[in-house]
Design an enzyme around this catalytic site. Structure first.
Site, PDB file in Angstrom:
ATOM      1  N   THR A 107      -8.784  26.261 -25.581  1.00 18.61           N
ATOM      2  CA  THR A 107      -9.480  26.637 -26.809  1.00 18.61           C
ATOM      3  C   THR A 107      -9.874  28.102 -26.806  1.00 18.61           C
ATOM      4  O   THR A 107      -9.833  28.772 -27.846  1.00 18.61           O
ATOM      5  CB  THR A 107     -10.751  25.772 -26.966  1.00 18.61           C
ATOM      6  N   GLY A 166       0.798  -1.220   0.000  1.00 17.88           N
ATOM      7  CA  GLY A 166       0.000   0.000   0.000  1.00 17.88           C
ATOM      8  C   GLY A 166       0.827   1.264   0.000  1.00 17.88           C
ATOM      9  O   GLY A 166       0.283   2.371  -0.026  1.00 17.88           O
ATOM     10  N   GLY A 190     -11.627  28.031 -35.655  1.00 17.78           N
ATOM     11  CA  GLY A 190     -12.187  26.966 -34.837  1.00 17.78           C
ATOM     12  C   GLY A 190     -12.871  25.866 -35.613  1.00 17.78           C
ATOM     13  O   GLY A 190     -13.172  24.812 -35.056  1.00 17.78           O
ATOM     14  N   THR A 199     -21.369  25.799 -30.186  1.00 18.63           N
ATOM     15  CA  THR A 199     -20.159  26.496 -29.766  1.00 18.63           C
ATOM     16  C   THR A 199     -20.500  27.964 -29.537  1.00 18.63           C
ATOM     17  O   THR A 199     -21.653  28.379 -29.672  1.00 18.63           O
ATOM     18  CB  THR A 199     -19.047  26.406 -30.830  1.00 18.63           C
ATOM     19  N   ASP A 241     -24.408  25.565 -24.056  1.00 19.11           N
ATOM     20  CA  ASP A 241     -22.963  25.531 -24.247  1.00 19.11           C
ATOM     21  C   ASP A 241     -22.307  26.655 -23.456  1.00 19.11           C
ATOM     22  O   ASP A 241     -22.738  27.821 -23.554  1.00 19.11           O
ATOM     23  CB  ASP A 241     -22.629  25.702 -25.732  1.00 19.11           C
ATOM     24  N   HIS A 289      -0.438   4.608   7.276  1.00 17.71           N
ATOM     25  CA  HIS A 289      -1.361   3.485   7.206  1.00 17.71           C
ATOM     26  C   HIS A 289      -2.816   3.946   7.282  1.00 17.71           C
ATOM     27  O   HIS A 289      -3.699   3.178   7.668  1.00 17.71           O
ATOM     28  CB  HIS A 289      -1.086   2.491   8.338  1.00 17.71           C
ATOM     29  N   ASP A 323     -12.689  23.946 -17.325  1.00 15.29           N
ATOM     30  CA  ASP A 323     -11.658  24.980 -17.171  1.00 15.29           C
ATOM     31  C   ASP A 323     -12.018  26.302 -17.834  1.00 15.29           C
ATOM     32  O   ASP A 323     -11.278  27.278 -17.697  1.00 15.29           O
ATOM     33  CB  ASP A 323     -10.325  24.486 -17.738  1.00 15.29           C
ATOM     34  N   LYS A 366      11.037  -0.032   9.441  1.00 15.68           N
ATOM     35  CA  LYS A 366      10.337   1.153   9.922  1.00 15.68           C
ATOM     36  C   LYS A 366       9.801   0.883  11.324  1.00 15.68           C
ATOM     37  O   LYS A 366       9.391  -0.240  11.636  1.00 15.68           O
ATOM     38  CB  LYS A 366       9.198   1.531   8.973  1.00 15.68           C
ATOM     39  N   GLY A 406     -19.459  28.167 -23.791  1.00 15.34           N
ATOM     40  CA  GLY A 406     -18.842  29.196 -24.623  1.00 15.34           C
ATOM     41  C   GLY A 406     -19.852  30.182 -25.152  1.00 15.34           C
ATOM     42  O   GLY A 406     -19.627  31.398 -25.162  1.00 15.34           O
TER      43      GLY A 406
END
Length: 558
Positions: free
Chosen positions: A433, A58, A470, A478, A539, A220, A390, A107, A541
């Site tokens: 874009t 792990g 585009g 769009t 959309d 852990h 974004d 450890k 945009g």
């Protein structure tokens, strides 16, 4: 629980099989979950000390990822977060037993100490020379607390120092002393942003609110020593570094090696930010960062968070850290500690000037920019539903840049020059874009004005530029679905009404066009991969165009 596994009971063995397929120098010890160097017989014949470490699974890439020349000879894994059995460790010792002896690197967890410790005793009874080094680098816990300080990511640095020393042909006591020296000096502290989920358990080990973090946790999935509000990467790094430096007595003038370690789910971007912040904090304290690495070194499954390890070094320790190794999980050594910066060539476009606050073009640009900034979260959420989430952030970033730079646009050179300057701002500040599309929108409008066209002609030319670059047309879902009807309405109304009234009607047409995209399947962009799932939502945009165009119309109408 969502995990890419087959059966929770087989994850350790299957993961090890995958590792041995991709790393030719590592083999799996038959009948166990122990990774061993494929050339272990040659190591023995060379009379080198062999190194064995391990613990619960792990923590990948630990520990099997550090098996290779210059690091570990073998690594034994237990079930997830569970110490391997005594017999599993003993089998590992036997598999690597060398006339020069075996060093165990353990450890400081109770299970590991018991199982590795008893296996060492049994191996000695068989005539195998075994030494043990225990790592307890967790500075979040007092040395006398409970079972003592836990072993964390600093263990990886101990592996490297021990492996390099063993590769020189040093005797067992020398290898053990070098490893112990590193173990005694290194300090580590971690912070979690989210818990982790053990496959067999199927649920997180603890819960954190969205704005909470856990300080000083182990590896852990166990909770840490304090729960607090979320902080910036710089604040997190500062607290971790200060805790380590204060605990280990690391002061100005000392050289250190730094490990910025991810806990499994932390993106490389964030680890790089943490590494930079840690280096700056150490430098501010007068401490010399001689080596620094960032990545996943010793994780806690899918936990989000990080730990920082700091090891004071001298020439001998640096040489050991720099020594070559082909262990797959050890990264490239980095000696540069200052951010490398190279000056970009000067921009060839745009002319500096002054754009008056009451200039209509400036007022329009500022209105559009302020609207995009205020709508950032809404546009981001809308884009998250139908794209990659974004767009709102990108447009707000570009809008902020326009607000900052537009006072210096060349107003004396006319509207076309101002639009060209705005295009350059957008081109520099907005990626994805949106950046090139808005840049060409402004650029084509500027070119049309320079050729003697009026604002209606410039608007149509701008939209044509977006369509050309585009590859979109009306009906493709769009920004063109809002821009095109706006440009057509503006051109049609301008001869019969004032420019302000024509712009208002153009904004209304854009809003209608944007709303209509909710009933259109996307042909272009990331939305095109979602098919009918985009239906019912406009959309983003096109929605952005409708919003800033309405803001411009309202501003110029006043």
């Amino acid at each position: 629980m969502k995990k890419l596994i087959n059966d929770a009971g087989d994850v350790v063995g299957e993961a090890l099989d995958g590792l041995t397929r991709t790393c030719a120098g590592i083999a799996r010890l038959a009948g166990s979950t122990t990774a061993v160097r494929a050339d272990v017989d040659e190591v023995r014949a060379a009379g080198q000390v062999t190194l064995l470490s391990g613990g619960g699974a792990g923590h990948e890439p630990a520990h099997a990822g550090y098996v290779g020349p210059g690091m570990l000879t073998a690594a034994v894994a237990g079930e997830v977060f569970t110490s391997p059995s005594v017999d599993a460790v003993l089998d590992g010792i036997r598999a690597v037993a060398s006339p020069a002896g075996v060093l165990l690197i353990v450890k400081n967890y109770t299970g590991d100490r018991l199982n590795f410790g008893l296996a060492a005793e049994l191996a000695r009874a068989e005539g195998i020379d075994v030494a043990t080094v225990v790592v307890g680098d967790d500075v979040a816990l007092a040395a006398e607390a409970g079972a003592g300080r836990r072993g964390l990511a600093g263990t990886v640095l101990v592996h490297k120092v021990a492996g390099a020393t063993a590769a020189t042909g040093a005797k067992l006591d020398k290898v053990a002393a070098a490893a112990q020296r590193a173990a005694d000096a290194v300090g580590t502290m971690g912070v979690a942003l989210s818990p982790c989920t053990v496959p067999a358990a199927g649920q997180p080990g603890f819960m954190l609110d969205v704005d909470e973090i856990e300080w000083g946790l182990g590896i852990h999935g166990e909770p840490g020593v304090e729960r607090a509000d979320l902080r910036s990467a710089a604040a997190v790094a500062q607290r971790l570094v200060e805790a380590i430096a204060d605990d280990r007595g690391i002061g100005a003038g000392q050289r250190v090696a730094v490990l910025a370690n991810g806990l499994g789910a932390t993106p490389p971007m964030e680890l790089s930010i943490v590494a930079d912040a840690a280096a700056r904090c150490l430098t501010d304290r007068g401490i010399v960062v001689a080596r620094i690495w960032a990545g996943n070194f010793l994780t806690a499954l899918d936990m989000s968070g990080c730990s920082i390890s700091v090891l004071p070094v001298d020439d001998a320790l640096l040489a050991a850290l720099d020594a070559p190794t082909s262990a797959p999980a050890w990264p490239q050594t980095v000696t540069a500690v200052e951010p490398a910066v190279r000056q970009a060539p000067p921009a060839s476009d745009g002319v500096a000037g002054t754009l008056n606050g009451d200039d209509p073009v400036r007022r329009a640009l500022e209105a559009a920019a302020e609207t995009l900034i205020s709508a950032r979260d809404e546009l981001t959420e809308l884009d998250r539903e139908v794209g990659d989430g974004d767009m709102g952030i990108s447009l707000a970033r570009g809008a902020a840049a326009v607000l900052a730079e537009c006072p210096a646009y060349p107003g004396d050179a006319g509207p076309a020059a101002v639009l060209r300057a705005a295009s350059a701002t957008v081109r520099r500040s907005v990626g994805g874009t949106s950046g090139p599309l808005y840049a060409v929108l402004l650029l084509r409008a500027a070119a049309s004005l320079e050729e003697g066209g009026d604002w209606a002609t410039a608007f149509r030319a701008a939209v044509a530029g977006v369509c050309e670059v585009g590859g979109a047309d009306v009906g493709d879902r769009t920004m063109v679905d809002a821009l095109a009807p706006a440009a057509e309405t503006f051109s049609a109304r301008l001869p019969y009404s004032s420019g302000r009234q024509a712009l208002t009607e153009a904004a209304e047409a854009a809003a209608t066009g944007a709303a209509a995209t909710a009933d259109i399947r996307a042909r272009l962009g990331r939305s095109s991969y979602l098919g009918d799932r985009v239906l019912g939502r406009p959309d983003p945009g096109a929605e952005a165009v409708a919003r800033w165009l309405a803001a411009v119309a309202h501003t110029l109408d006043g």
